[in-house]
Design a protein around this motif. Structure first.
Motif, mmCIF file in Angstrom:
data_model
loop_
_atom_site.group_PDB
_atom_site.id
_atom_site.type_symbol
_atom_site.label_atom_id
_atom_site.label_comp_id
_atom_site.label_asym_id
_atom_site.label_seq_id
_atom_site.Cartn_x
_atom_site.Cartn_y
_atom_site.Cartn_z
ATOM 1 N N GLY A 3 0.820 -1.194 0.000
ATOM 2 C CA GLY A 3 0.000 0.000 0.000
ATOM 3 C C GLY A 3 0.853 1.242 0.000
ATOM 4 N N GLY A 4 0.190 2.361 -0.248
ATOM 5 C CA GLY A 4 0.866 3.637 -0.119
ATOM 6 C C GLY A 4 1.583 4.084 -1.360
ATOM 7 N N ILE A 5 2.387 5.096 -1.159
ATOM 8 C CA ILE A 5 3.131 5.737 -2.229
ATOM 9 C C ILE A 5 4.018 4.720 -2.930
ATOM 10 N N GLY A 6 3.926 4.630 -4.225
ATOM 11 C CA GLY A 6 4.810 3.775 -5.001
ATOM 12 C C GLY A 6 4.487 2.300 -4.940
ATOM 13 N N ALA A 7 3.436 1.923 -4.233
ATOM 14 C CA ALA A 7 3.133 0.506 -4.090
ATOM 15 C C ALA A 7 2.851 -0.110 -5.446
ATOM 16 N N ASN A 8 3.630 -1.109 -5.790
ATOM 17 C CA ASN A 8 3.495 -1.847 -7.039
ATOM 18 C C ASN A 8 3.623 -0.960 -8.278
ATOM 19 N N GLU A 9 4.049 0.256 -8.117
ATOM 20 C CA GLU A 9 4.245 1.159 -9.242
ATOM 21 C C GLU A 9 5.545 0.793 -9.948
ATOM 22 N N GLU A 10 5.492 0.621 -11.245
ATOM 23 C CA GLU A 10 6.664 0.277 -12.038
ATOM 24 C C GLU A 10 7.400 -0.931 -11.480
ATOM 25 N N GLY A 11 6.648 -1.919 -11.000
ATOM 26 C CA GLY A 11 7.259 -3.146 -10.515
ATOM 27 C C GLY A 11 7.876 -3.044 -9.144
ATOM 28 N N ILE A 12 7.556 -1.998 -8.398
ATOM 29 C CA ILE A 12 8.066 -1.839 -7.042
ATOM 30 C C ILE A 12 6.997 -2.315 -6.063
ATOM 31 N N ILE A 13 7.403 -3.163 -5.142
ATOM 32 C CA ILE A 13 6.504 -3.627 -4.088
ATOM 33 C C ILE A 13 6.816 -2.822 -2.835
ATOM 34 N N THR A 14 5.773 -2.309 -2.189
ATOM 35 C CA THR A 14 5.931 -1.589 -0.936
ATOM 36 C C THR A 14 5.029 -2.222 0.102
ATOM 37 N N LYS A 15 5.623 -2.530 1.251
ATOM 38 C CA LYS A 15 4.899 -3.130 2.369
ATOM 39 C C LYS A 15 5.044 -2.221 3.578
ATOM 40 N N LEU A 16 4.069 -2.277 4.476
ATOM 41 C CA LEU A 16 4.088 -1.455 5.677
ATOM 42 C C LEU A 16 4.711 -2.228 6.831
ATOM 43 N N SER A 17 5.626 -1.592 7.527
ATOM 44 C CA SER A 17 6.254 -2.209 8.695
ATOM 45 C C SER A 17 5.633 -1.635 9.960
ATOM 46 N N PRO A 18 5.392 -2.481 10.971
ATOM 47 C CA PRO A 18 4.860 -1.973 12.233
ATOM 48 C C PRO A 18 5.951 -1.361 13.124
ATOM 49 N N ARG A 19 7.194 -1.393 12.686
ATOM 50 C CA ARG A 19 8.318 -0.909 13.476
ATOM 51 C C ARG A 19 8.865 0.399 12.906
ATOM 52 N N VAL A 99 8.634 -0.487 3.415
ATOM 53 C CA VAL A 99 9.698 -1.367 2.941
ATOM 54 C C VAL A 99 9.443 -1.568 1.453
ATOM 55 N N SER A 100 10.371 -1.113 0.614
ATOM 56 C CA SER A 100 10.158 -1.149 -0.834
ATOM 57 C C SER A 100 11.303 -1.873 -1.529
ATOM 58 N N TYR A 101 10.947 -2.577 -2.618
ATOM 59 C CA TYR A 101 11.953 -3.292 -3.410
ATOM 60 C C TYR A 101 11.363 -3.628 -4.778
ATOM 61 N N THR A 106 9.729 -8.228 -11.982
ATOM 62 C CA THR A 106 10.216 -7.036 -12.673
ATOM 63 C C THR A 106 11.665 -7.226 -13.097
ATOM 64 N N LEU A 107 12.483 -7.732 -12.172
ATOM 65 C CA LEU A 107 13.880 -7.987 -12.500
ATOM 66 C C LEU A 107 13.989 -9.088 -13.553
ATOM 67 N N GLY A 108 13.140 -10.109 -13.438
ATOM 68 C CA GLY A 108 13.132 -11.186 -14.424
ATOM 69 C C GLY A 108 12.818 -10.672 -15.812
ATOM 70 N N ALA A 109 11.835 -9.802 -15.904
ATOM 71 C CA ALA A 109 11.462 -9.237 -17.202
ATOM 72 C C ALA A 109 12.547 -8.285 -17.722
ATOM 73 N N ARG A 110 13.109 -7.479 -16.830
ATOM 74 C CA ARG A 110 14.134 -6.514 -17.229
ATOM 75 C C ARG A 110 15.335 -7.208 -17.868
ATOM 76 N N TYR A 111 15.712 -8.355 -17.309
ATOM 77 C CA TYR A 111 16.920 -9.038 -17.780
ATOM 78 C C TYR A 111 16.621 -10.324 -18.553
ATOM 79 N N HIS A 112 15.361 -10.530 -18.903
ATOM 80 C CA HIS A 112 14.948 -11.684 -19.713
ATOM 81 C C HIS A 112 15.387 -12.996 -19.070
ATOM 82 N N ILE A 124 13.014 -12.868 -1.740
ATOM 83 C CA ILE A 124 12.815 -11.551 -1.129
ATOM 84 C C ILE A 124 11.356 -11.360 -0.690
ATOM 85 N N ASN A 125 10.421 -12.004 -1.377
ATOM 86 C CA ASN A 125 9.012 -11.845 -1.003
ATOM 87 C C ASN A 125 8.698 -12.427 0.376
#
Length: 134
Positions: A3-19, A99-101, A106-112, A124-125
């Protein structure tokens, strides 16, 4: 949980941390080490900004990986080394730690990458799922 800013945008996953950011980074580096992976660098970008007389929200980039997994990817596709080792950005968004990565797909597609090589990045997931667990 994304969720939030950048979540899943352009292949970026963003998760919320409780810490807070520092606690999330400490937990991440501990988890990486406990799983037999290597932490290559922890870059506190906000601290670097302060040294330059600038303000930046808490922003820490953690570079980590497993050479046994990443080396075959880089051997097959040398330019993948631009994105390896894996990187996780831990950052503050108005008091909420994110937490974003790049998604492994996305990396698989970028580098075939084929499914076998892409799978070497997929850990990483579940790692970040465990990282944000309460």
């Amino acid at each position: 949980m994304s969720g939030g800013i950048g979540a899943n945008e352009e292949g970026i996953i963003t998760k919320l941390s409780p810490r807070p950011v520092a606690g999330t980074v400490a937990r991440l580096t501990g988890m990486v080490t406990a799983r037999g992976m290597k932490v290559f660098a922890v870059i506190d970008q906000a601290a670097e900004a302060r040294q330059a007389g600038l303000d930046l929200r808490e922003t820490v980039l953690v570079l980590f990986g497993n050479p046994a997994a990443g080396t075959p990817v880089m051997a097959a596709e040398p330019l993948s080394a631009l994105d390896l080792p894996l990187k996780v950005l831990v950052w503050d968004d108005a008091g909420q730690t994110r937490v974003s990565y790049y998604a492994p797909a996305t990396l698989g597609a970028r580098y075939h990458l084929g499914p076998d090589l892409e799978a070497k990045l997929a850990g990483i997931n579940p790692l970040t799922d465990a990282l944000i667990a309460a």
